[in-house]
Every structure is written in C-alpha cells, then in structure tokens.
Design a protein around this motif. Structure first.
Motif, PDB file in Angstrom:
ATOM      1  N   GLY A  73       0.819  -1.222   0.000  1.00  0.00           N
ATOM      2  CA  GLY A  73       0.000   0.000   0.000  1.00  0.00           C
ATOM      3  C   GLY A  73       0.845   1.261   0.000  1.00  0.00           C
ATOM      4  N   TRP A  80       0.977   6.255  -7.230  1.00  0.00           N
ATOM      5  CA  TRP A  80      -0.166   7.050  -7.692  1.00  0.00           C
ATOM      6  C   TRP A  80       0.063   8.547  -7.503  1.00  0.00           C
ATOM      7  CZ3 TRP A  80      -2.623   4.808 -11.193  1.00  0.00           C
ATOM      8  CH2 TRP A  80      -2.935   3.451 -11.124  1.00  0.00           C
ATOM      9  N   GLY A 115      -9.287  -1.969  -4.148  1.00  0.00           N
ATOM     10  CA  GLY A 115      -8.001  -1.448  -4.607  1.00  0.00           C
ATOM     11  C   GLY A 115      -8.238  -0.344  -5.622  1.00  0.00           C
ATOM     12  N   GLY A 117      -6.842   2.624  -6.109  1.00  0.00           N
ATOM     13  CA  GLY A 117      -5.753   3.420  -6.684  1.00  0.00           C
ATOM     14  C   GLY A 117      -6.089   4.903  -6.685  1.00  0.00           C
ATOM     15  N   ASP A 137      -8.854   1.359  -0.542  1.00  0.00           N
ATOM     16  CA  ASP A 137      -7.443   1.084  -0.828  1.00  0.00           C
ATOM     17  C   ASP A 137      -6.701   1.054   0.500  1.00  0.00           C
ATOM     18  OD1 ASP A 137      -5.679   1.364  -3.690  1.00  0.00           O
ATOM     19  OD2 ASP A 137      -4.531   1.494  -1.799  1.00  0.00           O
ATOM     20  N   ILE A 142      -5.421   6.267  -1.566  1.00  0.00           N
ATOM     21  CA  ILE A 142      -6.789   6.703  -1.290  1.00  0.00           C
ATOM     22  C   ILE A 142      -6.870   8.243  -1.213  1.00  0.00           C
ATOM     23  CG2 ILE A 142      -6.735   6.644   1.261  1.00  0.00           C
ATOM     24  CD1 ILE A 142      -9.531   5.069  -0.798  1.00  0.00           C
ATOM     25  N   GLN A 159     -10.189   4.111   3.442  1.00  0.00           N
ATOM     26  CA  GLN A 159      -8.899   3.417   3.499  1.00  0.00           C
ATOM     27  C   GLN A 159      -9.109   2.108   4.254  1.00  0.00           C
ATOM     28  OE1 GLN A 159      -5.607   5.702   5.067  1.00  0.00           O
ATOM     29  NE2 GLN A 159      -4.118   4.152   4.442  1.00  0.00           N
ATOM     30  N   ASP A 161      -8.156  -2.493   4.108  1.00  0.00           N
ATOM     31  CA  ASP A 161      -7.462  -3.650   3.540  1.00  0.00           C
ATOM     32  C   ASP A 161      -8.506  -4.605   2.950  1.00  0.00           C
ATOM     33  OD1 ASP A 161      -5.990  -5.958   3.076  1.00  0.00           O
ATOM     34  OD2 ASP A 161      -5.155  -6.084   5.104  1.00  0.00           O
ATOM     35  N   SER A 176     -12.181  -5.804  -9.136  1.00  0.00           N
ATOM     36  CA  SER A 176     -10.825  -5.494  -8.706  1.00  0.00           C
ATOM     37  C   SER A 176      -9.905  -5.647  -9.909  1.00  0.00           C
ATOM     38  CB  SER A 176     -10.418  -6.454  -7.580  1.00  0.00           C
ATOM     39  OG  SER A 176      -9.169  -6.065  -7.060  1.00  0.00           O
ATOM     40  N   VAL A 179      -5.012  -5.824  -8.752  1.00  0.00           N
ATOM     41  CA  VAL A 179      -4.751  -5.666  -7.313  1.00  0.00           C
ATOM     42  C   VAL A 179      -4.425  -6.998  -6.630  1.00  0.00           C
ATOM     43  CG1 VAL A 179      -5.720  -4.866  -5.116  1.00  0.00           C
ATOM     44  CG2 VAL A 179      -6.320  -3.683  -7.245  1.00  0.00           C
TER      45      VAL A 179
END
Ligand SMILES: C[S@@+](CC[C@H](N)C(=O)[O-])C[C@H]1O[C@@H](n2cnc3c(N)ncnc32)[C@H](O)[C@@H]1O
Length: 363
Positions: A73, A80, A115, A117, A137, A142, A159, A161, A176, A179
C-alpha cells in the motif's frame, strides 16, 4: 466522508455498526449538506476506534493486516502520487479489462472497487449509472483518489485492507483490477471480496497471468524484488522513464503496425508479446511510463495460472465462471449467482471471438 456513508460501514474487527463523532466539517452545496473532514468512528459492539482524517475514514489496523500488504500500500501510494493524472482513455481500457462486463451491466448497482488506486475506475463506474460506488485502498493512494474523485455525489472512499473489508453483504457487484496479484495471499483477498456480495451478487477481477509471462517471472521479477521495489519513487521514476523509451518506441513503431498487417495475413508469425505491445501502442508516453513504473515498484507480484483463477471462483461457490485471456498475458474472471448474467457474458464472449478480435482470444 459523506454523512450518508455511515450506515454502510461495518467494523473491521467484529462487523458491528459505528457511532460517528464529527470533528471538522465543511458545508457542501449538495444533498449531503456537508463533508466530514475529521472525526472518529467507534464500533458500538467492540468499541474499537478509527479516525477520519483529511475527509477519509481510516479503517486499517496494522495488527490485522500483513506487513507485506501494508508495505505494498505504501509503495503504490507513492506510485499514484507520481502518476495522479486522469485521462479520458481510461474508460476504454477499463471496459477492455472487464469485458464481457459492459457499462450497461453497472446500471443501478451498488458497486465495490477493491483497490481503487487513484480513483480512475470508480469515476467511470459512477458515471456509468451505478447507484453507489465504494472505493477502498490500503494505502495513501486513497488520498490521491479523494483528490481526484472524492467530490462525486455517489462515490465513497475508505482506506481499508481487502482482507479486512468494512462491509457486510451489501454489494450487487464488486470488481478489482490489477490488485489481487499484489497481495500477500491473492486467493484470500478474492474470498474476502466475495464475502461482501449480496447473495445474488456478481464479481469481476483482472489479474496477471502466468501463461506467456515467463520472461517477466524469470528476468524482470528477480530484479524488481532485489532492487527496484526498494528504490525511492523519484529515483525509480528516472529509471522507468529511461526504460520506457524503447518500450514505447517498439510498441508504437513496430508492434502496432505489424499487428495490423499480421491480422490480415495470418500466415505471418506473431511477434514477441504482440497482443500486449500492440494494445499499448495506443497509449501516450506517460501511460507507458506508468505501466513500467508500476511493474517495477510492486513489492509482490504473482503471475497466476488460469487453473488457479478457476479454482478461486469454484471454491468461492461459482462453479462456472467466465474466464477470458486478456492480451495473451492476463486473466479476466467474471461470475454471478444469476444464471442469466453468466449466459449474457458467455454470449458476448462468443460474439467477440467470432469477430476475430485479437484482445479477446480464449485460451
Ligand atoms: C496496480 S494498483 C491498481 C489500482 C486500480 N485498480 C487501477 O487499476 O487503477 C494496485 C492498488 O491496490 C492497492 N492494494 C494492494 N493491496 C491491497 C490490499 N490488501 N487492500 C487494499 N488495497 C490494496 C494498492 O495500494 C494499489 O493502489
């Protein structure tokens, strides 16, 4: 955070409901009336507390996530930030990845992007008629997404997991893209997403394939793991920019034109990695640079055989998923508990195959 998000959230430890304590808010000239910039979410059952900062609920607990996934992450957050631009060409690329899912399929659905991005796909889905879109994300990507698309009315960003999603079974459709293969345990990530679907929900994933990627797994991955993933993002960007020059040139000047000729003259041999290189010949230099950068920054990248993708779906209760070889180097998988949706997707695939579209070859 939009106030309307609250009833959809569930605690990442016990799936309990949250109590919201609002800190700083900003007024908004929309149905929500305000944006919650800071605050606290307290689980009414287990009393665990999670902050809202810079407008985003931070539902990640480092004790519940693996250090590998947390590190991934962090690295993609850096990626990003370097490549935060939005581009109108993403729409075509997105629906190519998801094919046979099309924009019409998203209509009026409550959708999860696992995910998210920088938010490029969540934006497209929100604009394609989805009822609501939730993008999650694990890392600071995020914040880039929030900057890009956080203002969109039907779109919520959190945010969290993938292994610890803050939702009960609320989604009509989850997707997804690019990811799961970066996770410590891709199959567990897939199962976790499926667990948030409604009983008649559907799912689409796109992952790197093992087939045809021997040169990456044998030559690129060892360099990535030992060296490039550990470099500061700025240094890696210099390297990726340099490497992108030959990739861009070959795709534009050789692979793209050659694929057109080869398509009409099937007796000609396919050149190395032709499907993919000719596909990216439509991209500009920045996008090619981002692809190269993205490959080199990832701490983890699994290249997954078709059989494993099939097994993920089957073990998750989808006996007949639709699996498509994308650009001869990756897998798109779709499944639904609604039989007519599976039949529609298979029919679209059949039409594409008969139209001889190179991108949609089935292996
Ligand atoms: C290659 S990017 C793809 C992003 C987006 N799907 C797209 O195609 O534009 C992978 C993203 O997945 C996120 N990610 C990786 N592991 C994750 C996890 N365990 N939970 C949530 N997000 C994760 C990364 O932070 C990163 O932003």
């Amino acid at each position: 955070m939009k106030p309307s998000l609250l009833p959809y959230l569930a605690c990442i430890s016990c799936k309990g409901q949250f109590h919201l304590h609002e800190g700083e808010t900003q007024s908004r000239d929309n149905a929500e009336g305000r944006e919650i910039i800071s605050g606290l979410l307290t689980c009414k059952s287990c009393l665990n507390r999670y902050p809202i900062t810079n407008g985003i609920p931070r539902l990640v607990d480092s004790r519940l996530s693996t250090s590998t996934d947390m590190n991934t992450g962090d690295r993609f957050g850096d990626a990003w930030k370097e490549f935060s631009r939005m581009d109108e060409r993403y729409e075509q690329q997105f629906f190519d990845w998801l094919f046979p899912v099309d924009p019409h399929f998203l209509n009026d659905k409550v959708v999860l992007e696992a995910g998210v991005g920088k938010g490029r796909h969540a934006q497209i889905v929100a604009d394609s008629g989805a009822k609501m879109v939730f993008g999650i994300d694990i890392g600071h990507a995020i914040d880039v997404a929030y900057e890009n698309v956080g203002h969109m009315p039907k779109l919520h960003l959190i945010q969290s997991d993938i292994r610890r999603l803050p939702f009960n079974n609320i989604f009509d459709f989850a997707f997804s893209v690019g990811v799961l293969h970066h996770m410590d345990d891709p199959k567990a990530g897939f199962t976790s997403v499926v667990d948030c679907l409604k009983p008649d929900g559907s799912i689409c994933i796109w992952v790197y394939g093992k087939e045809n990627n021997w040169w990456i797994t044998n030559m690129v991955s060892p360099v990535r793991e030992a060296f490039t993933t550990k470099l500061p993002a700025k240094v890696l960007k210099l390297i990726s920019t340099t490497l992108s020059v030959p990739v861009y040139t070959v795709s534009k000047a050789v692979a793209g034109p050659y694929a057109k000729v080869q398509n009409k003259n099937k007796w000609l041999p396919e050149m190395f990695y032709q499907a993919y290189l000719s596909y990216i010949s439509n991209f500009d230099f920045t996008e090619v640079n981002h692809i190269v950068f993205d490959h080199l920054i990832a701490p983890v990248a699994y290249y997954i055989p078709r059989g494993d993708v099939l097994e993920w779906f089957q073990d998750a209760g989808f006996p007949n998923p639709v699996i498509r070889w994308h650009n001869k180097n990756s897998w798109t998988g779709f499944a639904s508990h609604r039989q007519h949706e599976v039949e529609t997707m298979n029919a679209r695939l059949e039409v594409a195959k008969n139209s001889d579209s190179k991108a949609f070859v089935e292996r």
